[in-house]
Design a protein around this motif. Structure first.
Motif, PDB file in Angstrom:
ATOM      1  N   ALA A 193      -6.684 -34.702 -60.097  1.00  0.00           N
ATOM      2  CA  ALA A 193      -5.824 -35.883 -60.113  1.00  0.00           C
ATOM      3  C   ALA A 193      -4.605 -35.655 -61.002  1.00  0.00           C
ATOM      4  CB  ALA A 193      -6.613 -37.093 -60.600  1.00  0.00           C
ATOM      5  N   GLU A 194      -4.823 -35.056 -62.170  1.00  0.00           N
ATOM      6  CA  GLU A 194      -3.690 -34.745 -63.055  1.00  0.00           C
ATOM      7  C   GLU A 194      -2.702 -33.820 -62.342  1.00  0.00           C
ATOM      8  OE1 GLU A 194      -2.942 -35.644 -66.155  1.00  0.00           O
ATOM      9  OE2 GLU A 194      -4.747 -36.500 -67.044  1.00  0.00           O
ATOM     10  N   ALA A 195      -3.217 -32.834 -61.630  1.00  0.00           N
ATOM     11  CA  ALA A 195      -2.342 -31.906 -60.910  1.00  0.00           C
ATOM     12  C   ALA A 195      -1.582 -32.619 -59.800  1.00  0.00           C
ATOM     13  CB  ALA A 195      -3.172 -30.760 -60.337  1.00  0.00           C
ATOM     14  N   ALA A 230       3.475 -34.498 -57.474  1.00  0.00           N
ATOM     15  CA  ALA A 230       4.287 -35.538 -56.836  1.00  0.00           C
ATOM     16  C   ALA A 230       5.546 -35.817 -57.663  1.00  0.00           C
ATOM     17  CB  ALA A 230       3.464 -36.811 -56.664  1.00  0.00           C
ATOM     18  N   GLU A 231       5.378 -35.861 -58.970  1.00  0.00           N
ATOM     19  CA  GLU A 231       6.520 -36.121 -59.846  1.00  0.00           C
ATOM     20  C   GLU A 231       7.529 -34.977 -59.780  1.00  0.00           C
ATOM     21  OE1 GLU A 231       7.057 -37.905 -64.327  1.00  0.00           O
ATOM     22  OE2 GLU A 231       5.493 -36.395 -63.995  1.00  0.00           O
ATOM     23  N   VAL A 287       7.064 -44.178 -56.149  1.00  0.00           N
ATOM     24  CA  VAL A 287       6.256 -43.001 -55.799  1.00  0.00           C
ATOM     25  C   VAL A 287       5.048 -42.895 -56.724  1.00  0.00           C
ATOM     26  CG1 VAL A 287       6.206 -40.477 -55.767  1.00  0.00           C
ATOM     27  CG2 VAL A 287       8.148 -41.687 -54.788  1.00  0.00           C
ATOM     28  N   MET A 288       5.315 -43.021 -58.010  1.00  0.00           N
ATOM     29  CA  MET A 288       4.227 -42.846 -58.974  1.00  0.00           C
ATOM     30  C   MET A 288       3.211 -43.984 -58.883  1.00  0.00           C
ATOM     31  SD  MET A 288       5.189 -40.005 -59.914  1.00  0.00           S
ATOM     32  CE  MET A 288       3.734 -39.728 -60.913  1.00  0.00           C
ATOM     33  N   GLU A 289       3.655 -45.182 -58.529  1.00  0.00           N
ATOM     34  CA  GLU A 289       2.719 -46.293 -58.360  1.00  0.00           C
ATOM     35  C   GLU A 289       1.754 -46.022 -57.209  1.00  0.00           C
ATOM     36  OE1 GLU A 289       5.118 -49.717 -57.835  1.00  0.00           O
ATOM     37  OE2 GLU A 289       5.456 -50.043 -59.983  1.00  0.00           O
ATOM     38  N   VAL A 290       2.292 -45.502 -56.110  1.00  0.00           N
ATOM     39  CA  VAL A 290       1.427 -45.170 -54.968  1.00  0.00           C
ATOM     40  C   VAL A 290       0.403 -44.113 -55.369  1.00  0.00           C
ATOM     41  CG1 VAL A 290       1.368 -44.145 -52.666  1.00  0.00           C
ATOM     42  CG2 VAL A 290       3.158 -45.800 -53.247  1.00  0.00           C
ATOM     43  N   VAL A 291       0.869 -43.079 -56.055  1.00  0.00           N
ATOM     44  CA  VAL A 291      -0.013 -41.990 -56.470  1.00  0.00           C
ATOM     45  C   VAL A 291      -1.068 -42.496 -57.457  1.00  0.00           C
ATOM     46  CG1 VAL A 291      -0.125 -39.790 -57.692  1.00  0.00           C
ATOM     47  CG2 VAL A 291       1.724 -40.215 -56.052  1.00  0.00           C
TER      48      VAL A 291
END
Length: 275
Positions: free
Chosen positions: A41-43, A48-49, A78-82
């Protein structure tokens, strides 16, 4: 929104969504945990970022303050979706582990719950069995071990709070276990089995019984036969038989040409032993 930002947004999500779909299929569809979920998950968050930042970097040139705000807003989406996808998977996997640990804990508690077969009362815990406290510590340790690789520190998804909540839940289960349906069912089952178990005989000892058998064989060829008996109580009996076959050739041959004894008496003793 610039076309470059839109492209970066689309590419960042297209990188993450196949991973998310694969994880959701495993967790929601099959009820299995994702191996090394926290690390993966961290990766996924970093990838994505980095994908968005790398593809949208050119939009910073000449975009002004408005372009910068637009880029930040798009990246935030983007980060909210991820992060929402990862957070949902983390919560579900934590819930699955918690439920499994609770089931195992209840099973161990029930196995350790001893009942007196006669009274149905709980038997006090001895020094040889596991105590409720030790079973709780074992369950919490098992929970922490299983959830260690689920942690996603970047999102604050760690086991500390969940572990404390589990400890409180197990402590409550211990306090109310004796009155729980599972414990009461075991009490009733134990009493029922004890009641249906064959009881050993109450009278134990050695009981002899005597039997006297007599046979009278007067002259004749066997055309008269009869028996009579008497029971004295307590299993003692006398039986007398008469058969006028002393002159019968078959009988004489059986006695080597000699006549059989007129009266023959045979005592018999039976011994009944109850243990």
């Amino acid at each position: 929104m610039s076309s470059l930002d839109s492209y970066a947004y689309s590419e960042a999500l297209s990188l993450f969504q196949p991973r998310l779909a694969s994880w959701e299929s495993r967790v929601y569809g099959r009820g299995l945990a994702v191996d090394n979920f926290g690390e993966k998950a961290e990766a996924a968050i970093r990838d994505a970022e980095d994908r968005y930042d790398g593809l949208s970097a050119a939009a910073l040139t000449g975009g002004g303050e408005g372009g910068l705000k637009e880029r930040r807003a798009k990246k935030q989406r983007v980060m909210e979706v991820v992060e929402d996808g990862i957070r949902g998977l983390w919560e579900r996997q934590m819930e699955d582990v918690r439920d499994k640990v609770k089931r195992d804990f209840k099973r161990d508690m029930l196995r350790n719950f001893k009942v007196d077969r006669t009274t149905g009362e709980k038997v006090p815990q001895d020094d040889t069995g596991a105590t409720p406290g030790s079973l709780m510590r074992k369950a919490v340790f098992d929970f922490e071990r299983r959830t260690e690789e689920l942690s996603v520190p970047r999102l604050g998804l760690v086991k500390t709070k969940a572990s404390q909540e589990l400890s409180n839940t197990l402590a409550s289960l211990i306090d109310n276990f004796d009155a729980s349906p599972a414990a009461q069912l075991k009490v009733m089952s134990t009493i029922k089995k004890s009641a249906s178990k064959p009881k050993p005989p109450s009278d134990r000892g050695v009981t002899p019984t005597f039997h006297l058998v007599s046979m009278i064989r007067p002259d004749g060829f066997g055309n008269l036969q009869g028996f009579c008996g008497y029971n004295f109580g307590g299993g003692h009996t006398v039986t007398v038989g008469v058969c006028n076959d002393a002159d019968s050739p078959e009988v004489l041959n059986g006695f080597g040409g000699m006549r059989p004894p007129l009266v023959r008496i045979q005592p018999k003793v039976n011994i009944d032993i109850d243990l």
